[in-house]
Scaffold this motif. Structure first.
Motif, PDB file in Angstrom:
ATOM      1  N   LEU A 144      -6.212   4.374  -0.704  1.00  0.00           N
ATOM      2  CA  LEU A 144      -6.796   4.779   0.754  1.00  0.00           C
ATOM      3  C   LEU A 144      -7.673   3.464   1.283  1.00  0.00           C
ATOM      4  N   ALA A 145      -7.657   3.822   2.628  1.00  0.00           N
ATOM      5  CA  ALA A 145      -8.703   2.849   3.249  1.00  0.00           C
ATOM      6  C   ALA A 145     -10.311   2.958   2.724  1.00  0.00           C
TER       7      ALA A 145
ATOM      8  N   PRO B  14      -7.833  -1.754   3.985  1.00  0.00           N
ATOM      9  CA  PRO B  14      -6.950  -1.071   4.902  1.00  0.00           C
ATOM     10  C   PRO B  14      -5.753  -0.305   4.179  1.00  0.00           C
ATOM     11  N   ASP B  15      -5.341   0.762   4.781  1.00  0.00           N
ATOM     12  CA  ASP B  15      -4.481   1.949   4.185  1.00  0.00           C
ATOM     13  C   ASP B  15      -3.430   1.190   3.430  1.00  0.00           C
ATOM     14  N   HIS B  16      -3.438   1.697   2.062  1.00  0.00           N
ATOM     15  CA  HIS B  16      -2.427   1.198   0.999  1.00  0.00           C
ATOM     16  C   HIS B  16      -2.741  -0.308   0.583  1.00  0.00           C
TER      17      HIS B  16
ATOM     18  N   SER C  42       1.292  -5.713   3.963  1.00  0.00           N
ATOM     19  CA  SER C  42       1.582  -6.049   5.446  1.00  0.00           C
ATOM     20  C   SER C  42       1.378  -7.869   5.501  1.00  0.00           C
TER      21      SER C  42
ATOM     22  N   SER D 204      -2.768  -1.853   9.785  1.00  0.00           N
ATOM     23  CA  SER D 204      -2.267  -0.556  10.143  1.00  0.00           C
ATOM     24  C   SER D 204      -1.761   0.306   9.189  1.00  0.00           C
ATOM     25  N   THR D 205      -1.490   1.603   9.627  1.00  0.00           N
ATOM     26  CA  THR D 205      -1.352   2.814   8.771  1.00  0.00           C
ATOM     27  C   THR D 205       0.160   2.480   8.204  1.00  0.00           C
ATOM     28  N   PHE D 206       0.098   2.765   6.741  1.00  0.00           N
ATOM     29  CA  PHE D 206       1.311   2.712   6.128  1.00  0.00           C
ATOM     30  C   PHE D 206       2.514   3.227   6.508  1.00  0.00           C
ATOM     31  N   THR D 207       2.283   4.431   6.893  1.00  0.00           N
ATOM     32  CA  THR D 207       3.345   5.707   7.111  1.00  0.00           C
ATOM     33  C   THR D 207       3.820   5.229   8.622  1.00  0.00           C
ATOM     34  N   ASP D 208       3.275   4.430   9.290  1.00  0.00           N
ATOM     35  CA  ASP D 208       3.899   3.942  10.695  1.00  0.00           C
ATOM     36  C   ASP D 208       5.284   2.964  10.575  1.00  0.00           C
TER      37      ASP D 208
END
Length: 315
Positions: free
Chosen positions: A85-86, A98-100, A105, A67-71
């Protein structure tokens, strides 16, 4: 006689998550193994300074892999590996990273040995094991020892940066060696221009007032010395992060004044690889490689104090 500054490790609970803390009379460091070994607290006891930003109103829960880190919670200290970056992983059969990166995660497993905490995470996609051992090197110093092991038959390229989101609670100066006079802007936000370089003295002070802006800098090329830090100009609290410039030769600095997070924060990001994307680092020759059936190791020292911060960076 009992050593009052000997490190002790304790179990506990942080926002309903099982946590581990390592502390002495001066410092307390707390982490959550289940959240990628996220550091959630770095407390300097003599002044009560908490250096890491908490999750605030955001829930602190297990992220979904990919998933996206900022979520998610946007707090504490995460490790970005093997990319920020992904992007594709490189190699003969690249996968999408994935992102970050992968670690933030994923659940980690921790071992406690003689006043140290060693947290290990195993990739679900690539044959590596990432470990970070935390120990208290002195009354006011923390040592982070990193090890990335490749259990596969082919080399694994990687990029690494720490992503500590520091709490900016008063006028604060971001510290770099005097020889690093200018920084390259790679994300300009609303006021700066990506691709331009800026005098560090002119862009290195922060206040707690959120402007809704953000920016990111890199030193353009290899660093001249392997330290960076924060100095609170009212209270005098300081934090210094030191690495070997031979093994960790680059540095980025992220500043968020409320554009993405809900409070002012910044991240000091000494880097293996330049910059942000593993794909970019592979193409420009700055990515590091874990050899097949081998490992790559590096270290970081964190120094905490109040007053004369220069003493923490002098050899």
């Amino acid at each position: 006689m009992k050593d009052r500054n000997a490190a002790k490790v304790q179990t506990g609970t942080y926002k309903e998550h099982f946590s581990l803390s390592i502390e002495n009379e001066t410092l307390k460091i707390e982490l959550i193994p289940q959240l990628g070994g996220k550091l959630v607290s770095m407390m300097y006891k003599p002044t009560g300074k908490q250096w890491l930003l908490d999750s605030g109103a955001r829930p602190l829960r297990q992220p979904e892999f990919g998933s996206t880190f900022t979520d998610w919670d946007m707090s504490g200290w995460d490790e970005c590996f093997p990319t920020i970056l992904a992007c594709p992983s490189g190699g003969d059969e690249p996968i999408l990273l994935p992102d970050h990166g992968e670690l933030w995660s994923l659940p980690g497993s921790c071992q406690i040995e003689e006043g140290t905490v060693n947290c290990t995470i195993v990739s679900p996609q690539l044959p590596y094991r990432f470990s970070r051992r935390i120990s208290l090197a002195d009354t006011d110093k923390v040592k982070l020892s990193y090890r990335a092991e490749n259990e596969g038959d082919k080399p694994i390229p990687f990029l690494w940066v720490p992503h500590p989101q520091f709490a900016i609670t008063e006028q604060t100066r971001l510290l770099l060696p005097d020889s690093m006079e200018r920084m390259l802007c790679v994300f300009g936000g609303e006021k700066l221009t990506a691709g331009n370089s800026y005098s560090w003295k002119e862009v290195s002070r922060l206040t707690p007032e959120a402007s809704g802006d953000a920016r990111k800098f890199y030193y353009d090329g290899k660093v001249t010395a392997g330290w960076s830090g924060l100095y609170e100009e009212v209270s005098g609290n300081y934090f210094i992060m030191s690495v070997s410039a031979d093994k960790v030769p680059y540095i980025g600095i992220w500043i968020d004044e409320g554009m993405i997070n809900d409070r002012v924060t910044c991240a000091l990001e000494p880097s293996i690889g330049y910059y942000d994307s593993l794909e970019t680092a592979i193409n420009n020759g700055t990515a590091q490689v874990i050899p097949s059936k081998g490992c790559f190791e590096w270290e970081m020292e964190l120094s905490f104090g109040v007053g004369e911060w220069l003493k923490a960076v002098q050899p």
